[in-house]
Design a protein around this motif. Structure first.
Motif, PDB file in Angstrom:
ATOM      1  N   GLU A  18       0.806  -1.223   0.000  1.00  0.00           N
ATOM      2  CA  GLU A  18       0.000   0.000   0.000  1.00  0.00           C
ATOM      3  C   GLU A  18       0.842   1.278   0.000  1.00  0.00           C
ATOM      4  O   GLU A  18       0.302   2.378  -0.174  1.00  0.00           O
ATOM      5  CB  GLU A  18      -0.919   0.014   1.227  1.00  0.00           C
ATOM      6  N   ASP A  20       2.698   4.282  -1.260  1.00  0.00           N
ATOM      7  CA  ASP A  20       2.601   4.937  -2.563  1.00  0.00           C
ATOM      8  C   ASP A  20       3.874   5.654  -2.969  1.00  0.00           C
ATOM      9  O   ASP A  20       4.178   5.786  -4.158  1.00  0.00           O
ATOM     10  CB  ASP A  20       1.428   5.917  -2.591  1.00  0.00           C
ATOM     11  N   LEU A  21       4.650   6.145  -1.981  1.00  0.00           N
ATOM     12  CA  LEU A  21       5.877   6.880  -2.280  1.00  0.00           C
ATOM     13  C   LEU A  21       7.014   6.382  -1.398  1.00  0.00           C
ATOM     14  O   LEU A  21       6.866   6.310  -0.174  1.00  0.00           O
ATOM     15  CB  LEU A  21       5.694   8.389  -2.049  1.00  0.00           C
ATOM     16  N   SER A  27       7.507   7.119  -6.845  1.00  0.00           N
ATOM     17  CA  SER A  27       6.240   6.409  -6.957  1.00  0.00           C
ATOM     18  C   SER A  27       6.459   4.901  -6.899  1.00  0.00           C
ATOM     19  O   SER A  27       7.464   4.381  -7.400  1.00  0.00           O
ATOM     20  CB  SER A  27       5.538   6.787  -8.261  1.00  0.00           C
ATOM     21  N   PRO A  29       4.243   1.873  -7.915  1.00  0.00           N
ATOM     22  CA  PRO A  29       3.053   1.208  -8.448  1.00  0.00           C
ATOM     23  C   PRO A  29       2.877  -0.213  -7.937  1.00  0.00           C
ATOM     24  O   PRO A  29       1.757  -0.742  -7.936  1.00  0.00           O
ATOM     25  CB  PRO A  29       3.287   1.230  -9.964  1.00  0.00           C
ATOM     26  N   GLY A  31       4.241  -1.162  -4.753  1.00  0.00           N
ATOM     27  CA  GLY A  31       4.586  -1.170  -3.346  1.00  0.00           C
ATOM     28  C   GLY A  31       6.073  -1.309  -3.098  1.00  0.00           C
ATOM     29  O   GLY A  31       6.909  -0.983  -3.947  1.00  0.00           O
TER      30      GLY A  31
END
Length: 391
Positions: A18, A20-21, A27, A29, A31
């Protein structure tokens, strides 16, 4: 999931699908995973803790892997919080545990855990020090600035496994893109470790001098063995020495109203028509900046196409070139295309950002378009393409 790396070395890391960053900027995508390992021996040992987001799950895995034993040592390879946040909880659960780390890491321990007294709890190790666990001998390797100054790696002599800290890591949960390690490992390397190629190359030399490495166990991503490990070592040599991995051109453009975008796409078409083996293109205003950094390092030539903005350059291009300089971008060829309606300034601004970079060849001509690409601009664009392809 508790996985056996060998009969007595267990993986107790956790996936964080989960998130996101990563580092609040990259980023994810797919995890992220945080890796931790347990060695079962006369002196049971844990290698690294975990991010606070997965702390409870990790503690349960550690307890299960130990199967009633109490750990005597915690090896701290790297003090960044995604690997050290669990130290306090681990000490609370196993108050007799000793912390094994570098001198620099011992200073960071107190900075992150001011309410813990580390006196008589810390064992400082340095290059080539060893620690016997009974049937396993740990050999410590100093690896400063991969990518913090306190980093160490551990070589388990009997198993011929290298625990490589952040080295050889990648974005994604543990089994993400199982058949394509390089894609997210490349983005990870250049954005996390890219500035420290000299230091990485020194550690690679140390690894090459070990009596044999059968597996590499990083703090992010899968354990690497066999051909996958050989390929990772090959790529790391290229990356650490700032060599060109893939022949071709990367076009990075920053366009305000679409005119610069069309010029960048035209340059792509011209280069391909002239036989360029590979052209990758990215919109810096919309696409992942970390991927743009990755591609700039991957290819031998970078073509920057940017709009002028406030007597400077459009900010996405400014940030891109600034980030490249931060990551020690070097040994490359750069071509420029600028756009401006009344007083083009992007070219001058881009040159100023490129100037501090090492061993950069600026190609001529610098192409200037006014508002929109016109038929009269094509000749200079063709000349720039010829310069790009002339090596």
């Amino acid at each position: 999931m508790i996985t056996k790396i060998t009969e007595n070395i267990k993986y107790v890391g956790c996936d964080d699908p989960e998130l996101d960053l990563f580092e609040s900027q990259y980023s994810l995508p797919e995890g992220m995973c945080y890796n931790s390992y347990v060695i079962i021996d006369e002196h049971p040992t844990i290698l690294d803790t975990i991010d606070h987001r997965c702390e409870e799950e990790w503690l349960q895995k550690v307890e299960s892997a130990l199967d009633g034993q109490k750990p005597e040592y915690l090896i701290v390879h790297h003090m960044e919080p995604d690997h050290s946040a669990g130290i306090k909880a681990l000490i609370e659960k196993y108050p007799e545990i000793k912390i094994v780390c570098s001198l620099a890491a011992s200073k960071f321990l107190g900075q992150y855990n001011e309410d813990i007294d580390f006196t008589n709890r810390t064992i400082i190790v340095k290059e080539n020090d060893t620690l016997s666990l009974g049937n396993h001998t740990l050999q410590f390797i100093a690896a400063p600035f991969i990518h913090w100054p306190e980093v160490i790696m551990t070589y388990v002599q009997e198993e011929q496994i290298l625990f490589s800290a952040d080295g050889f890591g990648k974005f994604g949960v543990y089994d993400a893109d199982a058949d394509d390690w390089a894609c997210e490992a490349r983005r990870y390397y250049f954005n996390i470790c890219g500035k420290y190629g000299v230091q990485v190359s020194k550690v690679l030399d140390k690894v090459a001098n070990l009596p044999g490495v059968k597996a590499i166990a990083p703090l992010h991503g899968p354990v690497l063995e066999g051909e996958k490990m050989k390929e990772a070592l090959r790529l790391y040599h290229i990356w650490a020495h700032y060599e060109v991995e893939t022949p071709g051109v990367f076009i990075a453009y920053a366009s305000i109203h679409g005119g610069t975008k069309k010029a960048a796409e035209k340059m792509r078409d011209i280069l391909l028509e002239k036989g360029c083996p590979k052209v990758s293109i990215a919109d810096l205003a919309r696409e992942d900046m970390a991927e743009a950094i990755e591609d700039a390092f991957r290819y031998g030539t970078l073509l920057c196409c940017a709009s002028s903005y406030d007597a400077d350059v459009f900010p996405p291009m400014h940030f891109f070139l600034h980030k490249l300089a931060m990551k020690a971008y070097q040994n490359r060829r750069i071509a420029l295309l600028e756009n401006g309606t009344w007083a083009p300034s992007a070219g001058k601004a881009m040159k100023a950002l490129i100037a501090p970079m090492k061993n950069i060849t600026l190609l001529e001509p610098v192409v200037t378009i006014k508002s929109r690409m016109h038929q009269t601009d094509i000749e200079n664009m063709e000349k720039l393409a010829d310069a790009i392809l002339a090596e």
